[in-house]
Structures are given as C-alpha cells and as structure tokens.
Design an enzyme around this catalytic site. Structure first.
Site, PDB file in Angstrom:
ATOM      1  N   SER A  54     -13.427  28.296 -22.220  1.00 55.47           N
ATOM      2  CA  SER A  54     -14.625  26.970 -23.311  1.00 55.47           C
ATOM      3  C   SER A  54     -15.474  28.118 -24.559  1.00 55.47           C
ATOM      4  CB  SER A  54     -15.664  26.321 -22.113  1.00 55.47           C
ATOM      5  OG  SER A  54     -16.454  25.476 -22.874  1.00 55.47           O
ATOM      6  N   THR A  59     -18.516  34.987 -23.987  1.00 50.27           N
ATOM      7  CA  THR A  59     -17.462  35.636 -24.580  1.00 50.27           C
ATOM      8  C   THR A  59     -16.268  34.763 -24.953  1.00 50.27           C
ATOM      9  OG1 THR A  59     -17.235  36.900 -22.061  1.00 50.27           O
ATOM     10  CG2 THR A  59     -15.546  37.045 -23.506  1.00 50.27           C
ATOM     11  N   CYS A  60     -16.344  33.441 -24.737  1.00 47.98           N
ATOM     12  CA  CYS A  60     -14.635  32.922 -25.195  1.00 47.98           C
ATOM     13  C   CYS A  60     -15.671  31.950 -26.983  1.00 47.98           C
ATOM     14  CB  CYS A  60     -14.272  31.267 -25.085  1.00 47.98           C
ATOM     15  SG  CYS A  60     -14.361  31.782 -23.476  1.00 47.98           S
ATOM     16  N   ALA A  61     -17.019  32.812 -27.830  1.00 47.73           N
ATOM     17  CA  ALA A  61     -17.301  32.128 -28.837  1.00 47.73           C
ATOM     18  C   ALA A  61     -16.936  33.681 -29.716  1.00 47.73           C
ATOM     19  CB  ALA A  61     -18.529  32.347 -28.997  1.00 47.73           C
ATOM     20  N   THR A  64     -13.339  34.435 -30.894  1.00 46.90           N
ATOM     21  CA  THR A  64     -12.863  33.262 -31.929  1.00 46.90           C
ATOM     22  C   THR A  64     -13.086  33.566 -32.749  1.00 46.90           C
ATOM     23  OG1 THR A  64     -12.600  31.707 -30.063  1.00 46.90           O
ATOM     24  CG2 THR A  64     -13.289  31.033 -32.408  1.00 46.90           C
TER      25      THR A  64
END
Length: 179
Positions: A54, A59-61, A64
């Site tokens: 998500s 971490t995903c942000a 990305t």
C-alpha cells in the site's frame, strides 16, 4: 506456495511462480486516472514493475519516491508501481508526493496482477495485498530480474534493481536492438 515475512511472522504468498526467463504475464490494472494500464508482455521499452502492499505506508511511500527519482534519469524503461490501493488514493499520493516519472496502478478489482505474478498475500493481517517485489521485463516480454523482498517491511535492494535495468538494456544492445 511461498512465504514472505511481516514483522518476522510468515505470510503465505500465492499465485503463479515466475522465474527469470519466463514470459511476463500481460495483465490489466486500473490507473490513478481510472484508465486501464497494461503491464507485462512485450513493450516498446524495458518495464520495471514494482509490487507494494500500500502506498499509504512509510516503506511503500519511500520506495515509490526513491524509484520516482531513480527512473527520472533513465529514459530506457516504463515504471509501474502496483498496489491494492484505490485509484483515488493513488492519485492523491502522486499529487502530494510529486510522483511524475512513473505510473501507479491498482489491482483491487480482481487481483489478476497479484495472482499472475505470484505476489498475493493470503493470510495474516496483510491478506489480499501484494507482497513487495520488483520485476524487470525486457522489450520482448521476458522477465530478466525478480526480487521478492523477504521482509515486507523492508525496502528492496535499489542498486541491484537499477543494475538489472542497465543489464537488460546492455543485452538488447549486444543483440543489435536499438533502444
């Protein structure tokens, strides 16, 4: 059936087991603008396909944002980040974070990407989300690199991914294709 970990606990990952040298499955996901995005298969550029649980996690942000910066200087690949986030949330994330060198897509409708690429987490608190993974696909649609991150809360090895993109381009040049 494989496993990744979430904070040290095993999480089952299901779907097609892909290997380097396999054809990348051609699947359709939903873009932040609600338009269809196709990933996998043959393409006019190398594809960098990034699977994350998500965009609304630190971490995903961070991942990305980092890939957005890294691929901004490369004009040799199309980059897509795939999650289960709703397209509206993905659009908001991109506008807030200034994401403009890659596209984000959602697999929320039927989880076709997660199943086809073998990244569907099927138990634990993350059930129904994508595991963290990175795929490099050459212009012929062949998978040249796979990195499934063992601990979902960790970021991928960026240097390895960027090297895999450059290797895919070098291989194309070696066999006489023009990028």
């Amino acid at each position: 059936m494989d496993f990744v970990k979430f904070k040290g606990t095993d999480v089952t990952v299901e779907g097609n087991e892909l290997d380097i040298g396999d054809m990348a499955p051609l699947v359709t996901i939903v873009g932040a603008d609600l338009e269809d995005i196709e990933v996998g298969g043959a393409s006019d550029k190398i594809q960098l396909i990034i699977s994350v649980p998500s965009l609304d996690t630190a971490t995903c942000a961070a991942e990305t944002r980092r890939f957005n910066l890294e691929v901004g200087s490369l004009d040799i690949c199309n980059t897509t980040v795939v999650s289960m986030d709703l397209p509206f949330a993905s659009a908001k994330f991109c506008s807030t974070e200034g994401i403009d060198n890659l596209q984000v897509g959602s697999d929320y409708v039927d989880k076709e990407f997660a199943k086809s690429y073998g990244v569907l987490m099927t138990d634990n608190k993350l059930k129904g989300l994508c595991a963290r993974a990175v795929f490099v696909v050459d212009r012929n649609g062949i998978i040249t690199y796979i990195q499934v991150v063992p601990e979902v809360t960790d970021e991928p090895n960026y240097e390895e991914v960027l090297e895999a993109i450059k290797d895919a381009r070098s291989e194309e040049r070696r066999v006489g294709k023009e990028c």
